[in-house]
Write a protein that holds these residues in place. Sequence first.
Motif, PDB file in Angstrom:
ATOM      1  N   VAL A  37       1.889   9.738  -6.062  1.00  0.00           N
ATOM      2  CA  VAL A  37       2.099  10.897  -5.726  1.00  0.00           C
ATOM      3  C   VAL A  37       2.840  10.729  -6.673  1.00  0.00           C
ATOM      4  O   VAL A  37       2.913  11.942  -7.347  1.00  0.00           O
ATOM      5  CB  VAL A  37       2.831  10.820  -3.971  1.00  0.00           C
ATOM      6  CG1 VAL A  37       3.726  12.353  -3.807  1.00  0.00           C
ATOM      7  CG2 VAL A  37       1.469  10.512  -3.515  1.00  0.00           C
ATOM      8  N   TRP A  96       0.990  -1.346  -0.017  1.00  0.00           N
ATOM      9  CA  TRP A  96       0.099  -0.238  -0.084  1.00  0.00           C
ATOM     10  C   TRP A  96       1.136   1.253   0.387  1.00  0.00           C
ATOM     11  O   TRP A  96       0.952   2.515  -0.118  1.00  0.00           O
ATOM     12  CB  TRP A  96      -0.560   0.180   0.920  1.00  0.00           C
ATOM     13  CG  TRP A  96      -1.811  -1.080   1.267  1.00  0.00           C
ATOM     14  CD1 TRP A  96      -2.022  -2.627   1.777  1.00  0.00           C
ATOM     15  CD2 TRP A  96      -3.490  -0.734   0.095  1.00  0.00           C
ATOM     16  NE1 TRP A  96      -3.204  -2.644   0.942  1.00  0.00           N
ATOM     17  CE2 TRP A  96      -4.117  -1.948   0.083  1.00  0.00           C
ATOM     18  CE3 TRP A  96      -3.822   0.309  -0.668  1.00  0.00           C
ATOM     19  CZ2 TRP A  96      -5.134  -2.517  -0.595  1.00  0.00           C
ATOM     20  CZ3 TRP A  96      -4.669   0.065  -1.728  1.00  0.00           C
ATOM     21  CH2 TRP A  96      -5.563  -1.261  -1.951  1.00  0.00           C
ATOM     22  N   LEU A  97       1.737   1.300   0.634  1.00  0.00           N
ATOM     23  CA  LEU A  97       2.774   1.947   0.503  1.00  0.00           C
ATOM     24  C   LEU A  97       3.649   2.276  -1.137  1.00  0.00           C
ATOM     25  O   LEU A  97       3.363   3.431  -1.124  1.00  0.00           O
ATOM     26  CB  LEU A  97       4.529   2.610   1.455  1.00  0.00           C
ATOM     27  CG  LEU A  97       5.041   3.333   1.784  1.00  0.00           C
ATOM     28  CD1 LEU A  97       4.271   4.574   1.884  1.00  0.00           C
ATOM     29  CD2 LEU A  97       6.239   3.012   2.851  1.00  0.00           C
ATOM     30  N   CYS A 150       1.031  -0.921 -10.977  1.00  0.00           N
ATOM     31  CA  CYS A 150       0.138  -0.301 -10.027  1.00  0.00           C
ATOM     32  C   CYS A 150      -1.614  -0.959  -9.931  1.00  0.00           C
ATOM     33  O   CYS A 150      -1.699  -1.325  -8.412  1.00  0.00           O
ATOM     34  CB  CYS A 150       0.097   1.169  -9.919  1.00  0.00           C
ATOM     35  SG  CYS A 150       1.505   1.822  -9.646  1.00  0.00           S
ATOM     36  N   ILE A 179       0.619   4.377  -2.793  1.00  0.00           N
ATOM     37  CA  ILE A 179       0.421   5.928  -2.939  1.00  0.00           C
ATOM     38  C   ILE A 179       1.659   5.990  -2.924  1.00  0.00           C
ATOM     39  O   ILE A 179       1.504   7.334  -3.690  1.00  0.00           O
ATOM     40  CB  ILE A 179       0.455   5.961  -1.045  1.00  0.00           C
ATOM     41  CG1 ILE A 179      -0.789   5.322  -0.938  1.00  0.00           C
ATOM     42  CG2 ILE A 179       0.097   7.095  -0.525  1.00  0.00           C
ATOM     43  CD1 ILE A 179      -0.952   4.941   1.477  1.00  0.00           C
ATOM     44  N   HIS A 180       2.736   5.936  -3.037  1.00  0.00           N
ATOM     45  CA  HIS A 180       3.898   6.940  -3.150  1.00  0.00           C
ATOM     46  C   HIS A 180       3.913   6.775  -4.660  1.00  0.00           C
ATOM     47  O   HIS A 180       4.284   7.672  -5.775  1.00  0.00           O
ATOM     48  CB  HIS A 180       5.595   6.003  -3.040  1.00  0.00           C
ATOM     49  CG  HIS A 180       6.701   6.691  -3.877  1.00  0.00           C
ATOM     50  ND1 HIS A 180       7.221   6.247  -4.284  1.00  0.00           N
ATOM     51  CD2 HIS A 180       6.799   7.835  -3.183  1.00  0.00           C
ATOM     52  CE1 HIS A 180       8.528   6.982  -4.820  1.00  0.00           C
ATOM     53  NE2 HIS A 180       8.663   7.899  -3.645  1.00  0.00           N
TER      54      HIS A 180
END
Length: 340
Positions: A192, A184-185, A283, A188-189
Motif C-alpha cells: 500500500v 502478511w500485514l 518484501c 500488505i502495508h
Amino acid sequence: MANISEEDSRINSWNTELSQTLIPSSVFLGICIVVGIIGNSLVILIYGLKLRGAKERYFIPILAVVDLLALCETAGFNISYNVSPVRFKGQQLCKWSWFFGYMTSVMSIFLLLVIAIQRYLKICRPFGKQMTLEWKRVAVLSTFIAAALISAPIPVTYGLDPAYSARYNVTGSACRRLTQENRWLSLIHAIVCNAIVAGVVWALIILYTLIGRKIHSQMQQWKHQRTNDNNVKMTNLNDGTSGTNSADRNKQTMFKITAMFMLISLIFIVSFSPKVVIFILECVDSRFWDSLSYSNRLLVRFLEVLFVINNIANPFVYAFLDVKFSQQMKKIFCDLDYSL
C-alpha cells in the motif's frame, strides 16, 4: 550463565563489526542533520517571519517545519540504528521511531503534491477556482491526517526482528520491518505504501509536465510579442513602472517559484527512489539484510538513507532561485557580521 555470556559476547562482536562498517553512513546522516537544521531554520525564519503574507510562498515555511521534523526524527533514528544494527534495545522506542519517521516523511511527500496542485491551478487554470487561504489550511490539515492514517500500522508491522549471523551462529535483534511476526500485514502495508508513493510520483510528473508545457507556451508568446512590437520592447527596457512590465515581472516571478517547486519535486523523486526499491526487495526476501556482505550492507544502507537529502535540499534551491530569499539571507548574515 556461561553460555549466555558467550552468546552476548558474540552478538557484541557482530554488532561492533556492523556498526564500524556503517560509520560512513552515520557521518553522512550527522552532516545532514547539521545542514538541515541550519537551512530549514533559515527558511522558517525568512519565509515565516520576514516574508510573511506572501501568497505564492505560503507552503514554504510549512514544508520547512515538516522537513525539519522529518530530518531530526529519521536521521537521528537511523544513526542509532547504525550504532546498534543487531543489538537494538527498546521495543516501543523502535516502533514509535519508525511511526513518527514515516508520518513526517509521508506528510512532506503529500505537501509536495498539494503544492503541485496549487501551481497547476495557478499556471494552467488562472481564471478558474484557486486555493483560498482557508483551503490551503484544510489541505495542510488533510496531509497530516492522511500521513497519520497511512503510518498507523507501523507500530504493528515494525519492531525488534530476529537477525541471524551464520558466521557467529547467534541471533540478534534488529529494529526493522517484522519478517516473522505479523508478516502478511507487514507485506500488505508495504504494498500500500509503495502504491501511494508511486501514485504521488506519477501525479507530480503529470502535473509538472502540464505546467511546464504551459510555461513554455507562454514564454514563446512573450518572445514573439516583444520581437514584433518595438515600442513595448523599449518600454520594458526603459520604464520600470510600466503596467505591462509589472505584469510581466509578476508572471516571471510566478514561473520562477513554480520552477523552484518543480526542482524540489525532482529531488524528492530521485532521492526517494532507492528507498522504494529497497522496500520492495525487503518484501520479496525476508532475510534480505542478513544475507548482505558488510560492503554491500554499507552501500545498500547508504542508498536507503539517501532520502534525507529531500529534507535538506530545499533551502539551497530557494537560495539559488528565489531572489527575495537570497536577499534576506544575505541581510541576516551581514547583520551577524556587523554585530560580531
